[in-house]
Design an enzyme around this catalytic site. Structure first.
Site, mmCIF file in Angstrom:
data_model
loop_
_atom_site.group_PDB
_atom_site.id
_atom_site.type_symbol
_atom_site.label_atom_id
_atom_site.label_comp_id
_atom_site.label_asym_id
_atom_site.label_seq_id
_atom_site.Cartn_x
_atom_site.Cartn_y
_atom_site.Cartn_z
ATOM 1 N N TYR A 1 -4.692 3.657 6.259
ATOM 2 C CA TYR A 1 -5.224 2.704 7.234
ATOM 3 C C TYR A 1 -6.495 3.246 7.889
ATOM 4 C CZ TYR A 1 -0.860 0.061 7.053
ATOM 5 O OH TYR A 1 0.202 -0.697 6.640
ATOM 6 N N LYS B 1 0.842 -1.188 0.000
ATOM 7 C CA LYS B 1 0.000 0.000 0.000
ATOM 8 C C LYS B 1 0.877 1.238 0.000
ATOM 9 C CE LYS B 1 0.755 1.812 3.381
ATOM 10 N NZ LYS B 1 1.994 2.257 4.101
HETATM 11 P P1 NAD Z 1 12.291 1.807 2.479
HETATM 12 O O1 NAD Z 1 12.730 3.152 2.044
HETATM 13 O O2 NAD Z 1 12.800 1.272 3.760
HETATM 14 O O3 NAD Z 1 12.650 0.730 1.343
HETATM 15 C C1 NAD Z 1 12.484 0.987 -0.027
HETATM 16 C C2 NAD Z 1 13.363 0.050 -0.829
HETATM 17 O O4 NAD Z 1 13.264 0.428 -2.200
HETATM 18 C C3 NAD Z 1 14.838 0.155 -0.443
HETATM 19 O O5 NAD Z 1 15.383 -1.143 -0.405
HETATM 20 C C4 NAD Z 1 15.461 0.940 -1.578
HETATM 21 O O6 NAD Z 1 16.797 0.583 -1.811
HETATM 22 C C5 NAD Z 1 14.580 0.514 -2.748
HETATM 23 N N1 NAD Z 1 14.584 1.474 -3.842
HETATM 24 C C6 NAD Z 1 14.718 1.141 -5.145
HETATM 25 N N2 NAD Z 1 14.718 2.223 -5.913
HETATM 26 C C7 NAD Z 1 14.595 3.277 -5.082
HETATM 27 C C8 NAD Z 1 14.579 4.672 -5.308
HETATM 28 N N3 NAD Z 1 14.633 5.201 -6.523
HETATM 29 N N4 NAD Z 1 14.452 5.474 -4.217
HETATM 30 C C9 NAD Z 1 14.338 4.961 -2.971
HETATM 31 N N5 NAD Z 1 14.383 3.633 -2.710
HETATM 32 C C10 NAD Z 1 14.519 2.804 -3.764
HETATM 33 O O7 NAD Z 1 10.710 1.817 2.461
HETATM 34 P P2 NAD Z 1 9.708 0.816 3.202
HETATM 35 O O8 NAD Z 1 9.320 1.404 4.498
HETATM 36 O O9 NAD Z 1 10.237 -0.549 3.193
HETATM 37 O O10 NAD Z 1 8.412 0.951 2.256
HETATM 38 C C11 NAD Z 1 8.340 0.296 1.008
HETATM 39 C C12 NAD Z 1 6.861 0.144 0.618
HETATM 40 O O11 NAD Z 1 6.219 -0.664 1.595
HETATM 41 C C13 NAD Z 1 6.089 1.455 0.571
HETATM 42 O O12 NAD Z 1 5.159 1.413 -0.482
HETATM 43 C C14 NAD Z 1 5.375 1.500 1.902
HETATM 44 O O13 NAD Z 1 4.157 2.225 1.856
HETATM 45 C C15 NAD Z 1 5.106 0.032 2.138
HETATM 46 N N6 NAD Z 1 5.029 -0.284 3.581
HETATM 47 C C16 NAD Z 1 3.967 -0.986 4.018
HETATM 48 C C17 NAD Z 1 3.854 -1.290 5.347
HETATM 49 C C18 NAD Z 1 2.689 -2.098 5.848
HETATM 50 O O14 NAD Z 1 2.483 -2.151 7.065
HETATM 51 N N7 NAD Z 1 1.925 -2.742 4.979
HETATM 52 C C19 NAD Z 1 4.828 -0.860 6.253
HETATM 53 C C20 NAD Z 1 5.929 -0.159 5.769
HETATM 54 C C21 NAD Z 1 6.013 0.131 4.418
#
Ligand code: NAD
Length: 377
Positions: A224, A139
């Protein structure tokens, strides 16, 4: 840490037995116990090894029964090495963003799970579908409604299933909130208030970049509150009015810092929600004709609490992500529709687009044309 050690340590430190028995209680667990180092059901490849994939999804995939962590897609070679070692992932199941499409020829991978920044979801869901894989997308599904349609179309064309990482549809306290409201256990829902917020003031984070995130806290955590407002009733809102109530507009710039929304449901029933990167909150409060209930925290990965006007709720701890992924694998194996299918993500994007429209024009907007997608319990 190798996978078998990880499982053993996790079971000791987090009570793996409790998690497994909770899954069985919820009817989402096939029954046989996990065998470390062996393939279990469908293979999942995680795309984007950031904080959510690392902290939640990979550990959850050590507890699943219908699917297992079979592959990874990352742009960082050092992560490819450390993950392969930790989770026993063979070299042929490790991809980067350029050679990702070659996953089409890999029979170990059945499901591709997109865990990238929001603006990248559409491209990678479409590429995964074109590679002939079922897809889970985090999401928010995308950054606009039209992209959601392109993602749904690509999965339909490939005859593959698409679901959204809406983990709370598998969480007992939220399921209880749905049951109480939808089945009118204490009469009709009269009003509700939902809030999800956390302070975020690090400009280097993609979550504060309008292009990458599509918006501010609404895209990230406010979604949420939209979800709980709807699943508490099992009904869709007919209109909404949104107000950008950001305090530090100079800091947040193109994304909202704080947003308040009023929804109207049929028969004039109202709901409110608030989301923010300027404060902390995590709750759902519901008032029905003959009673009330509240979850706080409502949306965390664990430690949820709830109470009704009669007293505290009590449910076992579960691993939400394990349940969510096992359910999707089960839907594939049984050719059933996911309760959190792509169209639900698109419904929420319809609402999000309308929230931004209302905040921009400073007037209520109709939700005519909202996709009629609900999870009824
Ligand atoms: P994060 O920034 O920790 O991770 C993002 C990943 O994408 C990293 O590994 C990064 O290296 C990679 N990436 C690839 N290309 C990129 C770019 N151009 N710029 C930035 N990063 C790049 O983020 P996250 O917290 O893991 O979130 C990722 C997704 O998961 C989002 O869509 C977020 O909304 C979703 N999420 C959902 C939940 C949930 O409870 N369902 C919780 C956290 C995050």
């Amino acid at each position: 840490m190798k996978r078998r050690h990880f499982i053993s340590n996790t079971a000791k430190s987090t009570g793996g037995v409790i998690v497994a028995s909770s899954l069985t209680t919820l009817g989402l667990f096939s029954g046989s116990s996990s065998r470390a180092g062996e393939k279990r059901g469908l293979g999942v490849a995680l795309v984007g090894l950031g904080s959510y994939a690392t902290g939640q999804l990979a550990p959850a995939l050590q507890m699943t029964e219908n699917c297992y962590l079979a592959g990874i897609v990352t742009g960082t070679p050092s992560k490819a090495d450390s993950w392969s070692d930790q989770y026993d992932i063979p070299a042929e199941n490790v991809y980067n963003y350029q050679n990702f499409d070659g996953i089409a020829d890999n029979d170990d991978i059945d499901i591709v799970y997109i865990v990238l920044p929001n603006s990248m979801h559409a491209e990678f869901v479409i590429r995964a579908a074109q590679a002939g894989k079922h897809v889970i997308c985090e999401k928010p599904m995308a950054t606009n409604y039209e992209d959601c349609q392109r993602m749904i179309d690509a999965c339909r064309k490939a005859e593959k299933k698409l679901s959204i990482g809406y983990r709370l549809h598998f969480e007992p306290y939220n399921l209880e909130a749905m049951r109480l409201g939808q089945q009118q256990i204490y009469g009709k829902v009269l009003e509700s208030d939902a809030g999800f917020a956390f302070p975020l003031r690090d400009k280097s984070r993609w979550r504060l970049d309008k292009e990458m995130a599509g918006g501010g806290p609404l895209m990230d955590v406010g979604i949420y509150a939209i979800q709980s407002t709807i699943y508490t009733r099992g009904q869709l809102p007919v209109s909404l009015e949104a107000m950008d109530t950001t305090v530090d507009k100079a800091f947040y710039g193109a994304v909202e810092g704080t947003l308040d929304v009023k929804f109207e449901f049929p028969a004039g029933i109202k709901a409110t929600m608030r989301t923010s990167y300027e404060e902390s909150s995590n709750y759902l409060k519901v008032q029905a004709q003959e009673g009330s209930w509240e979850l706080a925290p409502a949306y965390s990965y664990g430690g949820l609490k709830g109470q009704t006007h009669l007293g505290p709720m009590s449910f076992p701890a579960v691993n939400q992500q394990a349940l969510q992924m096992d359910d999707f694998a089960s839907c594939i194996l049984k050719d059933k529709q996911s309760i959190v299918r792509g169209e639900m993500g698109q419904r929420d994007m319809f609402i999000i687009d309308k929230i931004y429209e209302s905040a921009a024009i400073g007037k209520p907007v109709s939700l005519k044309g909202i996709p009629n997608i609900l999870h009824l319990v």
